[in-house]
Design an enzyme around this catalytic site. Structure first.
Site, PDB file in Angstrom:
ATOM      1  N   ALA A 213       1.195  28.324  46.368  1.00 32.17           N
ATOM      2  CA  ALA A 213       2.190  27.971  47.986  1.00 32.17           C
ATOM      3  C   ALA A 213       2.505  29.026  48.602  1.00 32.17           C
ATOM      4  O   ALA A 213       3.006  28.733  49.418  1.00 32.17           O
ATOM      5  CB  ALA A 213       1.763  26.709  48.096  1.00 32.17           C
ATOM      6  N   CYS A 214       2.701  30.139  48.007  1.00 34.83           N
ATOM      7  CA  CYS A 214       2.722  31.200  48.987  1.00 34.83           C
ATOM      8  C   CYS A 214       2.642  32.822  49.276  1.00 34.83           C
ATOM      9  O   CYS A 214       1.873  33.233  48.890  1.00 34.83           O
ATOM     10  CB  CYS A 214       4.880  31.589  47.571  1.00 34.83           C
ATOM     11  SG  CYS A 214       5.502  33.257  48.142  1.00 34.83           S
ATOM     12  N   ILE A 215       3.078  32.769  50.788  1.00 30.00           N
ATOM     13  CA  ILE A 215       2.826  34.088  51.098  1.00 30.00           C
ATOM     14  C   ILE A 215       3.636  35.192  51.622  1.00 30.00           C
ATOM     15  O   ILE A 215       3.218  36.206  52.309  1.00 30.00           O
ATOM     16  CB  ILE A 215       2.132  33.290  52.272  1.00 30.00           C
ATOM     17  CG1 ILE A 215       2.976  32.706  53.466  1.00 30.00           C
ATOM     18  CG2 ILE A 215       0.708  32.313  51.776  1.00 30.00           C
ATOM     19  CD1 ILE A 215       2.520  32.354  54.816  1.00 30.00           C
TER      20      ILE A 215
END
Length: 322
Positions: free
Chosen positions: A173-175
């Site tokens: 869920a990390c960008i």
């Protein structure tokens, strides 16, 4: 640097010395307590809440409560201690958090574990917070992060951290790497290896875990504990909302630096997504333990630490990826 990630690595088997894989010991001493497996759910709002923290503590699993309802943390510590359970909380680094640590010290309410939880943990503010906690609550086991370099690990340990959390943006869920160009996304396992070589205290590998075998790979390259987000977010006990789409069930999951978590589009480095519903979390923990026991048997050992001595090969982009 010669870097790699979980999908690039395969561990090489040794002669099995066990009559049954069930004999393998997956337990880990981490800080003041011993836990059944080296796995901890990510301290995110869609992964952990108070009822799940109670269940985990009752069943000898490590947990870290998230910091997104700060006004409830003091009561949470007292509730856990009132049930004879350990308290493990998260804090940030702003003035209100400094006041909170002093409030706990004045009240004599000492959580067994405190995790300093910010995206870029190699910072003056984190070093200052470590020193404050060690001064005010010397009996608390302090985990600091997140970091991605050996230099960061050395500095946080020198400041007094009892463990460091390694991982800058490798999670599902990390960008961070897309938004900033920085991070350990794509080479998280190599970052764990580099940081563990510099460490004199435990390392938590945080992010990038897609399969149970990645837990064993984390242990091989120096992690004492493995923090898992998306794989532990889709359960009956998970806080995220259950959603039905075309006859299939999903749970909501979002990053701590997402717009959903922040409530505003400001310094966003995370996203919201859906993860498949996986039933009861006890079944997933049992499967993780059984798979780790198999890993120990393949390593030719009896306990988790035996995985650290096995050989490995780097197979660039040749394994199944999620």
């Amino acid at each position: 640097m010669n870097v790699f990630d979980y999908d690039d690595i395969q561990l090489i088997p040794n002669k099995c010395l066990l009559k049954s894989r069930s004999e393998a010991d997956t337990s880990i001493q981490f800080g003041p307590k011993k836990f059944k497996v080296p796995v901890v759910p990510a301290n995110m709002e869609t992964v952990i809440d108070e009822p799940l923290a109670v269940w985990l503590a009752q069943n000898d699993y490590f947990y870290v409560m998230h910091r997104f309802n700060p006004e409830t943390r003091h009561d949470f510590i007292n509730k856990m201690h009132g049930q004879g359970l350990f308290a493990s909380i998260s804090v940030g680094v702003k003035q209100g958090e400094i006041d909170f640590i002093k409030e706990l010290a004045e009240a004599g309410d000492v959580p067994e574990y405190i995790t300093i939880d910010i995206a870029h943990g190699h910072s003056i503010s984190v070093i200052t917070m470590i020193q404050l906690i060690k001064q005010e609550l010397p009996d608390s086991f302090v985990i600091a992060g997140n970091v991605g370099t050996p230099e960061a690990v050395r500095e946080l340990e020198t400041a007094g951290a009892d463990a460091t959390k390694v991982g800058i943006g490798p999670g599902k869920a990390c960008i961070t790497k897309l938004k900033t160009g920085f991070g350990t996304g794509g080479w998280q396992l190599a970052a764990v290896r580099l940081c563990a070589k510099a460490a004199t205290k435990p390392i938590i590998a945080d992010g990038g875990i897609r399969f149970n075998g990645d837990i064993a790979k984390s242990i091989r390259f120096g992690a004492s504990m493995v923090m898992i987000g998306s794989m532990l977010a889709g359960h009956l006990e998970s806080p995220g909302q259950l959603i039905n789409i075309d006859g299939k069930q999903y749970k909501q999951y979002w990053g701590s630096a997402s717009e959903t978590q922040k409530g505003a589009y400001r310094n966003v480095e995370g996203k919201q997504m859906l993860v498949p519903y996986r039933g009861e979390i006890a079944d997933t923990y049992r499967e993780m333990q059984e798979d780790l026991q198999s890993s120990i048997s393949y390593a030719g050992g009896h306990q988790l630490s035996d995985i650290r001595t096995v050989d490995y090969v780097i197979l660039k982009n040749s394994m199944m990826v999620d």
